[in-house]
Scaffold this motif. Structure first.
Motif, PDB file in Angstrom:
ATOM      1  N   ASP A 217      40.693  42.719  54.836  1.00  0.00           N
ATOM      2  CA  ASP A 217      41.772  41.749  54.665  1.00  0.00           C
ATOM      3  C   ASP A 217      42.345  41.860  53.255  1.00  0.00           C
ATOM      4  O   ASP A 217      43.509  41.606  53.021  1.00  0.00           O
ATOM      5  CB  ASP A 217      41.233  40.320  54.837  1.00  0.00           C
ATOM      6  CG  ASP A 217      40.588  40.138  56.199  1.00  0.00           C
ATOM      7  OD1 ASP A 217      41.281  40.364  57.195  1.00  0.00           O
ATOM      8  OD2 ASP A 217      39.391  39.788  56.262  1.00  0.00           O
ATOM      9  N   ARG A 218      41.475  42.222  52.321  1.00  0.00           N
ATOM     10  CA  ARG A 218      41.875  42.273  50.920  1.00  0.00           C
ATOM     11  C   ARG A 218      41.161  43.428  50.254  1.00  0.00           C
ATOM     12  O   ARG A 218      40.112  43.885  50.731  1.00  0.00           O
ATOM     13  CB  ARG A 218      41.513  40.942  50.231  1.00  0.00           C
ATOM     14  CG  ARG A 218      42.240  40.662  48.935  1.00  0.00           C
ATOM     15  CD  ARG A 218      42.214  39.159  48.621  1.00  0.00           C
ATOM     16  NE  ARG A 218      40.845  38.661  48.608  1.00  0.00           N
ATOM     17  CZ  ARG A 218      40.049  38.719  47.534  1.00  0.00           C
ATOM     18  NH1 ARG A 218      40.462  39.235  46.405  1.00  0.00           N
ATOM     19  NH2 ARG A 218      38.813  38.253  47.604  1.00  0.00           N
ATOM     20  N   LEU A 219      41.730  43.862  49.147  1.00  0.00           N
ATOM     21  CA  LEU A 219      41.214  45.033  48.467  1.00  0.00           C
ATOM     22  C   LEU A 219      41.079  44.764  46.974  1.00  0.00           C
ATOM     23  O   LEU A 219      41.957  44.154  46.360  1.00  0.00           O
ATOM     24  CB  LEU A 219      42.231  46.174  48.658  1.00  0.00           C
ATOM     25  CG  LEU A 219      41.987  47.396  47.790  1.00  0.00           C
ATOM     26  CD1 LEU A 219      41.033  48.336  48.496  1.00  0.00           C
ATOM     27  CD2 LEU A 219      43.287  48.101  47.474  1.00  0.00           C
ATOM     28  N   VAL A 220      39.971  45.246  46.399  1.00  0.00           N
ATOM     29  CA  VAL A 220      39.797  45.222  44.945  1.00  0.00           C
ATOM     30  C   VAL A 220      39.522  46.650  44.495  1.00  0.00           C
ATOM     31  O   VAL A 220      38.719  47.360  45.100  1.00  0.00           O
ATOM     32  CB  VAL A 220      38.634  44.283  44.537  1.00  0.00           C
ATOM     33  CG1 VAL A 220      38.163  44.565  43.110  1.00  0.00           C
ATOM     34  CG2 VAL A 220      39.060  42.817  44.662  1.00  0.00           C
ATOM     35  N   VAL A 221      40.234  47.071  43.446  1.00  0.00           N
ATOM     36  CA  VAL A 221      40.009  48.410  42.887  1.00  0.00           C
ATOM     37  C   VAL A 221      39.336  48.257  41.527  1.00  0.00           C
ATOM     38  O   VAL A 221      39.812  47.501  40.670  1.00  0.00           O
ATOM     39  CB  VAL A 221      41.338  49.190  42.707  1.00  0.00           C
ATOM     40  CG1 VAL A 221      41.052  50.611  42.217  1.00  0.00           C
ATOM     41  CG2 VAL A 221      42.156  49.228  43.994  1.00  0.00           C
ATOM     42  N   LEU A 222      38.235  48.969  41.340  1.00  0.00           N
ATOM     43  CA  LEU A 222      37.565  49.019  40.036  1.00  0.00           C
ATOM     44  C   LEU A 222      37.866  50.363  39.397  1.00  0.00           C
ATOM     45  O   LEU A 222      37.986  51.376  40.086  1.00  0.00           O
ATOM     46  CB  LEU A 222      36.044  48.900  40.177  1.00  0.00           C
ATOM     47  CG  LEU A 222      35.424  47.585  40.641  1.00  0.00           C
ATOM     48  CD1 LEU A 222      33.899  47.692  40.540  1.00  0.00           C
ATOM     49  CD2 LEU A 222      35.925  46.402  39.831  1.00  0.00           C
ATOM     50  N   ARG A 223      37.977  50.342  38.078  1.00  0.00           N
ATOM     51  CA  ARG A 223      38.113  51.594  37.344  1.00  0.00           C
ATOM     52  C   ARG A 223      37.389  51.433  36.014  1.00  0.00           C
ATOM     53  O   ARG A 223      37.657  50.495  35.262  1.00  0.00           O
ATOM     54  CB  ARG A 223      39.591  51.911  37.111  1.00  0.00           C
ATOM     55  CG  ARG A 223      39.785  53.147  36.266  1.00  0.00           C
ATOM     56  CD  ARG A 223      41.249  53.546  36.196  1.00  0.00           C
ATOM     57  NE  ARG A 223      41.516  54.275  34.983  1.00  0.00           N
ATOM     58  CZ  ARG A 223      41.178  55.549  34.795  1.00  0.00           C
ATOM     59  NH1 ARG A 223      40.595  56.230  35.762  1.00  0.00           N
ATOM     60  NH2 ARG A 223      41.412  56.146  33.652  1.00  0.00           N
ATOM     61  N   GLN A 224      36.455  52.304  35.753  1.00  0.00           N
ATOM     62  CA  GLN A 224      35.694  52.307  34.504  1.00  0.00           C
ATOM     63  C   GLN A 224      35.157  50.927  34.158  1.00  0.00           C
ATOM     64  O   GLN A 224      35.285  50.448  33.034  1.00  0.00           O
ATOM     65  CB  GLN A 224      36.565  52.878  33.369  1.00  0.00           C
ATOM     66  CG  GLN A 224      36.925  54.332  33.631  1.00  0.00           C
ATOM     67  CD  GLN A 224      37.862  54.926  32.579  1.00  0.00           C
ATOM     68  OE1 GLN A 224      38.403  54.216  31.736  1.00  0.00           O
ATOM     69  NE2 GLN A 224      38.043  56.239  32.649  1.00  0.00           N
ATOM     70  N   GLY A 225      34.572  50.279  35.172  1.00  0.00           N
ATOM     71  CA  GLY A 225      33.903  48.999  34.934  1.00  0.00           C
ATOM     72  C   GLY A 225      34.816  47.791  34.846  1.00  0.00           C
ATOM     73  O   GLY A 225      34.373  46.703  34.477  1.00  0.00           O
ATOM     74  N   ARG A 226      36.103  47.965  35.197  1.00  0.00           N
ATOM     75  CA  ARG A 226      37.052  46.844  35.176  1.00  0.00           C
ATOM     76  C   ARG A 226      37.794  46.755  36.492  1.00  0.00           C
ATOM     77  O   ARG A 226      38.038  47.763  37.147  1.00  0.00           O
ATOM     78  CB  ARG A 226      38.067  47.033  34.049  1.00  0.00           C
ATOM     79  CG  ARG A 226      37.507  46.830  32.646  1.00  0.00           C
ATOM     80  CD  ARG A 226      38.603  47.005  31.592  1.00  0.00           C
ATOM     81  NE  ARG A 226      39.810  46.326  32.000  1.00  0.00           N
ATOM     82  CZ  ARG A 226      40.941  46.954  32.366  1.00  0.00           C
ATOM     83  NH1 ARG A 226      41.035  48.264  32.351  1.00  0.00           N
ATOM     84  NH2 ARG A 226      41.978  46.242  32.739  1.00  0.00           N
ATOM     85  N   LYS A 227      38.197  45.518  36.826  1.00  0.00           N
ATOM     86  CA  LYS A 227      39.058  45.354  37.999  1.00  0.00           C
ATOM     87  C   LYS A 227      40.483  45.679  37.581  1.00  0.00           C
ATOM     88  O   LYS A 227      40.964  45.161  36.578  1.00  0.00           O
ATOM     89  CB  LYS A 227      38.971  43.912  38.513  1.00  0.00           C
ATOM     90  CG  LYS A 227      39.791  43.680  39.761  1.00  0.00           C
ATOM     91  CD  LYS A 227      39.435  42.368  40.428  1.00  0.00           C
ATOM     92  CE  LYS A 227      40.099  41.185  39.766  1.00  0.00           C
ATOM     93  NZ  LYS A 227      39.894  39.931  40.533  1.00  0.00           N
ATOM     94  N   VAL A 228      41.145  46.547  38.348  1.00  0.00           N
ATOM     95  CA  VAL A 228      42.514  46.921  37.989  1.00  0.00           C
ATOM     96  C   VAL A 228      43.531  46.497  39.046  1.00  0.00           C
ATOM     97  O   VAL A 228      44.738  46.554  38.801  1.00  0.00           O
ATOM     98  CB  VAL A 228      42.648  48.441  37.691  1.00  0.00           C
ATOM     99  CG1 VAL A 228      41.860  48.812  36.439  1.00  0.00           C
ATOM    100  CG2 VAL A 228      42.195  49.287  38.888  1.00  0.00           C
ATOM    101  N   HIS A 229      43.032  46.067  40.221  1.00  0.00           N
ATOM    102  CA  HIS A 229      43.959  45.685  41.294  1.00  0.00           C
ATOM    103  C   HIS A 229      43.224  44.791  42.277  1.00  0.00           C
ATOM    104  O   HIS A 229      42.044  44.991  42.548  1.00  0.00           O
ATOM    105  CB  HIS A 229      44.440  46.963  42.004  1.00  0.00           C
ATOM    106  CG  HIS A 229      45.586  46.766  42.944  1.00  0.00           C
ATOM    107  ND1 HIS A 229      46.702  46.035  42.624  1.00  0.00           N
ATOM    108  CD2 HIS A 229      45.797  47.227  44.211  1.00  0.00           C
ATOM    109  CE1 HIS A 229      47.553  46.065  43.659  1.00  0.00           C
ATOM    110  NE2 HIS A 229      47.024  46.771  44.629  1.00  0.00           N
ATOM    111  N   ASP A 230      43.929  43.797  42.799  1.00  0.00           N
ATOM    112  CA  ASP A 230      43.336  42.827  43.721  1.00  0.00           C
ATOM    113  C   ASP A 230      44.478  42.338  44.601  1.00  0.00           C
ATOM    114  O   ASP A 230      45.390  41.667  44.113  1.00  0.00           O
ATOM    115  CB  ASP A 230      42.745  41.673  42.882  1.00  0.00           C
ATOM    116  CG  ASP A 230      41.937  40.673  43.714  1.00  0.00           C
ATOM    117  OD1 ASP A 230      42.162  40.590  44.932  1.00  0.00           O
ATOM    118  OD2 ASP A 230      41.095  39.969  43.113  1.00  0.00           O
TER     119      ASP A 230
END
Ligand SMILES: Nc1ncnc2c1ncn2[C@@H]1O[C@H](COP(=O)(O)OP(=O)(O)OP(=O)(O)O)[C@@H](O)[C@H]1O
Ligand SMILES: [Mg+2]
Length: 261
Positions: A217-230
Protein backbone atom coordinates in the motif's frame (compact mmCIF):
# COMPACT_ATOMS: atom_id res chain seq x y z
CA UNK A 1 -6.03 3.60 20.45
CA UNK A 2 -7.90 4.61 17.31
CA UNK A 3 -7.76 3.26 13.80
CA UNK A 4 -5.67 6.25 12.82
CA UNK A 5 -3.00 5.45 15.42
CA UNK A 6 -0.04 3.85 13.69
CA UNK A 7 0.46 0.26 14.80
CA UNK A 8 4.21 0.92 14.73
CA UNK A 9 6.00 4.21 14.94
CA UNK A 10 9.80 4.33 14.92
CA UNK A 11 11.35 7.73 15.61
CA UNK A 12 14.87 8.88 14.89
CA UNK A 13 16.36 5.38 15.05
CA UNK A 14 20.14 5.28 15.00
CA UNK A 15 22.36 2.21 15.01
CA UNK A 16 26.04 1.84 14.32
CA UNK A 17 28.37 -1.15 14.08
CA UNK A 18 31.94 -0.03 14.86
CA UNK A 19 32.62 2.63 12.20
CA UNK A 20 29.55 1.78 10.11
CA UNK A 21 26.55 4.09 10.58
CA UNK A 22 23.91 1.58 9.57
CA UNK A 23 20.95 3.80 10.60
CA UNK A 24 21.31 7.58 10.85
CA UNK A 25 18.01 8.65 12.36
CA UNK A 26 15.16 6.85 10.62
CA UNK A 27 11.45 7.56 11.15
CA UNK A 28 9.09 4.84 10.04
CA UNK A 29 5.37 4.38 10.47
CA UNK A 30 3.27 1.30 9.84
CA UNK A 31 -0.50 1.78 9.84
CA UNK A 32 -3.18 -0.73 10.74
CA UNK A 33 -3.70 -3.46 8.18
CA UNK A 34 -1.22 -1.85 5.82
CA UNK A 35 1.43 -3.56 3.71
CA UNK A 36 4.54 -1.39 3.74
CA UNK A 37 7.26 -2.08 1.18
CA UNK A 38 10.80 -1.32 2.36
CA UNK A 39 13.42 -0.99 -0.35
CA UNK A 40 16.95 0.28 -0.84
CA UNK A 41 20.28 -0.78 -2.22
CA UNK A 42 22.49 -3.36 -0.47
CA UNK A 43 23.66 -2.10 2.93
CA UNK A 44 21.03 0.68 2.99
CA UNK A 45 20.02 -0.48 6.50
CA UNK A 46 16.76 -2.33 5.75
CA UNK A 47 17.51 -5.51 7.68
CA UNK A 48 19.09 -3.56 10.53
CA UNK A 49 15.98 -1.36 10.90
CA UNK A 50 13.72 -4.40 10.96
CA UNK A 51 15.99 -6.20 13.44
CA UNK A 52 15.59 -3.17 15.70
CA UNK A 53 11.81 -3.45 15.35
CA UNK A 54 11.87 -7.18 16.09
CA UNK A 55 14.05 -6.80 19.17
CA UNK A 56 17.15 -8.46 17.69
CA UNK A 57 19.14 -5.20 17.84
CA UNK A 58 18.89 -2.46 20.42
CA UNK A 59 19.10 0.98 18.80
CA UNK A 60 21.73 3.49 19.93
CA UNK A 61 19.08 6.22 19.87
CA UNK A 62 15.47 6.73 19.01
CA UNK A 63 12.15 5.43 20.23
CA UNK A 64 9.55 2.88 19.23
CA UNK A 65 5.82 3.17 19.83
CA UNK A 66 3.42 0.27 19.40
CA UNK A 67 -0.17 1.41 19.05
CA UNK A 68 0.82 4.75 20.50
CA UNK A 69 2.60 3.34 23.56
CA UNK A 70 6.33 3.76 23.95
CA UNK A 71 8.01 0.37 24.32
CA UNK A 72 11.44 -1.00 25.19
CA UNK A 73 12.48 -4.23 23.58
CA UNK A 74 15.59 -5.96 24.84
CA UNK A 75 15.23 -9.11 22.74
CA UNK A 76 13.00 -10.86 20.16
CA UNK A 77 10.87 -12.36 22.93
CA UNK A 78 9.89 -8.85 24.04
CA UNK A 79 8.88 -8.06 20.46
CA UNK A 80 6.89 -11.29 20.22
CA UNK A 81 4.98 -10.39 23.37
CA UNK A 82 4.08 -7.11 21.67
CA UNK A 83 2.83 -9.01 18.63
CA UNK A 84 5.77 -8.40 16.32
CA UNK A 85 7.32 -11.28 14.38
CA UNK A 86 10.08 -11.25 11.79
CA UNK A 87 10.80 -13.78 9.05
CA UNK A 88 14.55 -13.53 8.57
CA UNK A 89 16.39 -13.20 5.27
CA UNK A 90 18.11 -16.55 5.85
CA UNK A 91 14.85 -18.12 7.18
CA UNK A 92 16.67 -19.85 10.03
CA UNK A 93 14.80 -23.13 9.61
CA UNK A 94 16.08 -26.31 11.22
CA UNK A 95 16.65 -28.74 8.34
CA UNK A 96 16.75 -31.78 10.59
CA UNK A 97 13.27 -31.08 11.95
CA UNK A 98 9.94 -31.66 10.25
CA UNK A 99 7.44 -28.94 9.34
CA UNK A 100 5.71 -29.16 12.72
CA UNK A 101 9.03 -28.94 14.58
CA UNK A 102 9.91 -25.81 12.63
CA UNK A 103 6.56 -24.15 13.17
CA UNK A 104 7.02 -24.63 16.92
CA UNK A 105 10.76 -23.91 16.96
CA UNK A 106 11.65 -21.31 19.55
CA UNK A 107 8.19 -21.45 21.12
CA UNK A 108 9.46 -23.17 24.26
CA UNK A 109 10.25 -19.91 25.98
CA UNK A 110 6.77 -18.47 25.55
CA UNK A 111 4.99 -21.75 26.20
CA UNK A 112 5.66 -21.35 29.90
CA UNK A 113 3.60 -18.17 29.89
CA UNK A 114 0.97 -19.41 27.52
CA UNK A 115 0.41 -22.69 29.26
CA UNK A 116 -1.39 -25.05 26.90
CA UNK A 117 1.38 -25.13 24.28
CA UNK A 118 3.83 -26.21 26.93
CA UNK A 119 2.06 -29.48 27.46
CA UNK A 120 1.00 -29.98 23.86
CA UNK A 121 1.64 -33.51 22.63
CA UNK A 122 2.96 -34.38 19.19
CA UNK A 123 -0.44 -35.05 17.77
CA UNK A 124 -1.82 -31.69 18.88
CA UNK A 125 1.28 -29.91 17.62
CA UNK A 126 0.83 -31.52 14.21
CA UNK A 127 -2.82 -30.51 14.16
CA UNK A 128 -1.94 -26.97 15.12
CA UNK A 129 0.81 -26.76 12.47
CA UNK A 130 -1.65 -28.06 9.88
CA UNK A 131 -4.24 -25.51 11.00
CA UNK A 132 -1.76 -22.64 10.60
CA UNK A 133 -0.75 -23.83 7.13
CA UNK A 134 -4.35 -24.35 6.01
CA UNK A 135 -5.41 -20.98 7.32
CA UNK A 136 -2.81 -19.41 5.06
CA UNK A 137 -3.82 -21.73 2.19
CA UNK A 138 -0.31 -23.22 2.15
CA UNK A 139 -0.17 -26.60 0.44
CA UNK A 140 2.45 -28.91 1.90
CA UNK A 141 1.87 -32.67 1.53
CA UNK A 142 2.58 -33.49 5.17
CA UNK A 143 3.60 -31.63 8.30
CA UNK A 144 5.83 -34.63 9.03
CA UNK A 145 8.16 -33.86 6.12
CA UNK A 146 11.67 -32.70 7.02
CA UNK A 147 12.01 -29.12 5.83
CA UNK A 148 15.20 -30.01 3.96
CA UNK A 149 12.94 -31.95 1.58
CA UNK A 150 10.81 -28.89 0.80
CA UNK A 151 11.16 -26.51 -2.13
CA UNK A 152 12.35 -22.95 -1.58
CA UNK A 153 8.81 -21.62 -1.78
CA UNK A 154 7.52 -24.20 0.67
CA UNK A 155 10.35 -23.37 3.07
CA UNK A 156 9.48 -19.68 2.87
CA UNK A 157 5.83 -20.57 3.53
CA UNK A 158 6.79 -22.60 6.63
CA UNK A 159 8.86 -19.68 7.93
CA UNK A 160 5.92 -17.32 7.39
CA UNK A 161 3.48 -19.76 9.01
CA UNK A 162 5.79 -19.92 12.02
CA UNK A 163 5.70 -16.12 12.25
CA UNK A 164 1.89 -16.21 12.35
CA UNK A 165 1.68 -18.87 15.06
CA UNK A 166 0.74 -16.39 17.75
CA UNK A 167 -1.62 -14.22 15.74
CA UNK A 168 1.02 -11.52 15.55
CA UNK A 169 -0.33 -8.15 14.54
CA UNK A 170 2.88 -7.09 12.80
CA UNK A 171 4.75 -9.42 10.47
CA UNK A 172 8.07 -8.42 8.98
CA UNK A 173 9.40 -10.32 5.98
CA UNK A 174 13.00 -9.82 4.88
CA UNK A 175 13.30 -10.64 1.18
CA UNK A 176 10.71 -13.43 1.16
CA UNK A 177 10.82 -13.75 -2.63
CA UNK A 178 14.59 -13.87 -3.08
CA UNK A 179 15.89 -17.00 -4.81
CA UNK A 180 12.43 -18.39 -5.61
CA UNK A 181 10.94 -19.57 -8.87
CA UNK A 182 8.32 -17.42 -10.58
CA UNK A 183 5.54 -19.73 -9.40
CA UNK A 184 6.84 -19.75 -5.83
CA UNK A 185 7.12 -15.95 -5.84
CA UNK A 186 3.50 -15.60 -6.80
CA UNK A 187 2.52 -18.00 -4.01
CA UNK A 188 4.47 -16.00 -1.44
CA UNK A 189 2.84 -12.77 -2.68
CA UNK A 190 -0.58 -14.44 -2.39
CA UNK A 191 0.39 -15.35 1.16
CA UNK A 192 1.15 -11.70 1.91
CA UNK A 193 -2.28 -10.72 0.55
CA UNK A 194 -3.92 -13.45 2.61
CA UNK A 195 -2.21 -12.24 5.79
CA UNK A 196 -3.42 -8.73 5.06
CA UNK A 197 -6.95 -10.01 4.40
CA UNK A 198 -6.80 -11.64 7.84
CA UNK A 199 -5.99 -8.30 9.42
CA UNK A 200 -2.20 -8.32 9.80
CA UNK A 201 -0.01 -5.26 9.31
CA UNK A 202 3.02 -6.20 7.26
CA UNK A 203 6.44 -4.86 6.33
CA UNK A 204 8.06 -6.52 3.34
CA UNK A 205 11.64 -5.96 2.21
CA UNK A 206 12.51 -6.80 -1.38
CA UNK A 207 14.90 -5.91 -4.18
CA UNK A 208 12.19 -7.01 -6.61
CA UNK A 209 10.31 -3.78 -7.18
CA UNK A 210 7.51 -5.50 -9.07
CA UNK A 211 6.80 -7.62 -5.97
CA UNK A 212 6.68 -4.53 -3.77
CA UNK A 213 4.43 -2.82 -6.31
CA UNK A 214 2.16 -5.86 -6.43
CA UNK A 215 1.41 -6.15 -2.71
CA UNK A 216 2.26 -2.87 -0.96
CA UNK A 217 0.00 0.00 0.00
CA UNK A 218 2.93 2.27 0.78
CA UNK A 219 6.62 2.38 0.14
CA UNK A 220 9.66 3.59 2.08
CA UNK A 221 13.07 3.89 0.44
CA UNK A 222 16.23 3.82 2.56
CA UNK A 223 19.59 4.98 1.32
CA UNK A 224 22.80 4.88 3.35
CA UNK A 225 20.95 4.58 6.63
CA UNK A 226 18.41 7.35 5.94
CA UNK A 227 14.84 7.46 4.71
CA UNK A 228 14.76 9.25 1.37
CA UNK A 229 11.20 8.58 0.19
CA UNK A 230 7.87 7.64 1.76
CA UNK A 231 4.74 7.50 -0.41
CA UNK A 232 1.62 5.52 -1.28
CA UNK A 233 2.01 2.96 -4.05
CA UNK A 234 0.11 4.48 -6.97
CA UNK A 235 0.58 4.92 -10.69
CA UNK A 236 1.82 2.33 -13.14
CA UNK A 237 4.70 -0.07 -12.65
CA UNK A 238 7.10 1.62 -15.06
CA UNK A 239 6.69 5.02 -13.44
CA UNK A 240 6.97 3.42 -10.01
CA UNK A 241 10.16 1.58 -10.89
CA UNK A 242 11.79 4.62 -12.44
CA UNK A 243 10.93 6.82 -9.47
CA UNK A 244 12.03 4.30 -6.84
CA UNK A 245 15.35 3.68 -8.56
CA UNK A 246 16.02 7.45 -8.63
CA UNK A 247 15.67 7.49 -4.83
CA UNK A 248 17.67 4.28 -4.37
CA UNK A 249 20.67 5.63 -6.25
CA UNK A 250 20.52 9.08 -4.65
CA UNK A 251 19.32 11.08 -7.66
CA UNK A 252 16.32 12.17 -5.57
CA UNK A 253 15.93 12.70 -1.80
CA UNK A 254 12.79 14.02 -0.09
CA UNK A 255 14.36 14.40 3.34
CA UNK A 256 17.78 15.83 2.47
CA UNK A 257 17.13 19.01 4.50
CA UNK A 258 15.93 17.03 7.49
CA UNK A 259 19.18 15.07 7.69
CA UNK A 260 21.13 15.81 10.82
CA UNK A 261 24.40 14.43 12.09
N1 LIG B 1 25.84 -7.37 12.84
C1 LIG B 1 26.51 -6.48 12.12
N2 LIG B 1 27.81 -6.21 12.38
C2 LIG B 1 28.50 -5.29 11.66
N3 LIG B 1 27.96 -4.60 10.64
C3 LIG B 1 26.69 -4.83 10.34
C4 LIG B 1 25.89 -5.78 11.05
N4 LIG B 1 24.64 -5.79 10.51
C5 LIG B 1 24.67 -4.90 9.51
N5 LIG B 1 25.88 -4.32 9.40
C6 LIG B 1 26.25 -3.27 8.44
O1 LIG B 1 25.25 -2.28 8.46
C7 LIG B 1 24.96 -1.82 7.15
C8 LIG B 1 23.50 -2.06 6.84
O2 LIG B 1 23.28 -3.46 6.70
P1 LIG B 1 21.87 -4.12 6.45
O3 LIG B 1 22.03 -5.57 6.57
O4 LIG B 1 20.87 -3.47 7.32
O5 LIG B 1 21.58 -3.69 4.94
P2 LIG B 1 20.38 -4.14 3.97
O6 LIG B 1 19.73 -2.87 3.51
O7 LIG B 1 19.54 -5.15 4.64
O8 LIG B 1 21.17 -4.76 2.74
P3 LIG B 1 20.83 -6.05 1.82
O9 LIG B 1 19.91 -5.55 0.76
O10 LIG B 1 22.17 -6.40 1.25
O11 LIG B 1 20.26 -7.13 2.68
C9 LIG B 1 25.91 -2.55 6.23
O12 LIG B 1 27.03 -1.74 6.00
C10 LIG B 1 26.29 -3.78 7.02
O13 LIG B 1 27.56 -4.24 6.67
MG1 LIG C 1 19.13 -7.15 4.29
Amino acid sequence: MTETTAVVEMRNIKKHFAAVEALRGVDLELRHNEVLGLVGDNAAGKSTLMKVLSGAYIPDEGEILIEGEKVHMANPLDARRLGIEMVYQDLALANNLDVTGNVFLGREAVSIELGPLGVMDNHRMEQEAQRLLSRLKIAIPSVRLLVERLSGGQRQAVAIARATAFDSKVIIMDEPTAALSVAAISQVLDLVRELKAQGASIIIISHRLEDIYGVSDRLVVLRQGRKVHDCPVVGDLDEFRERVVAYMIGARDDFANAAVG
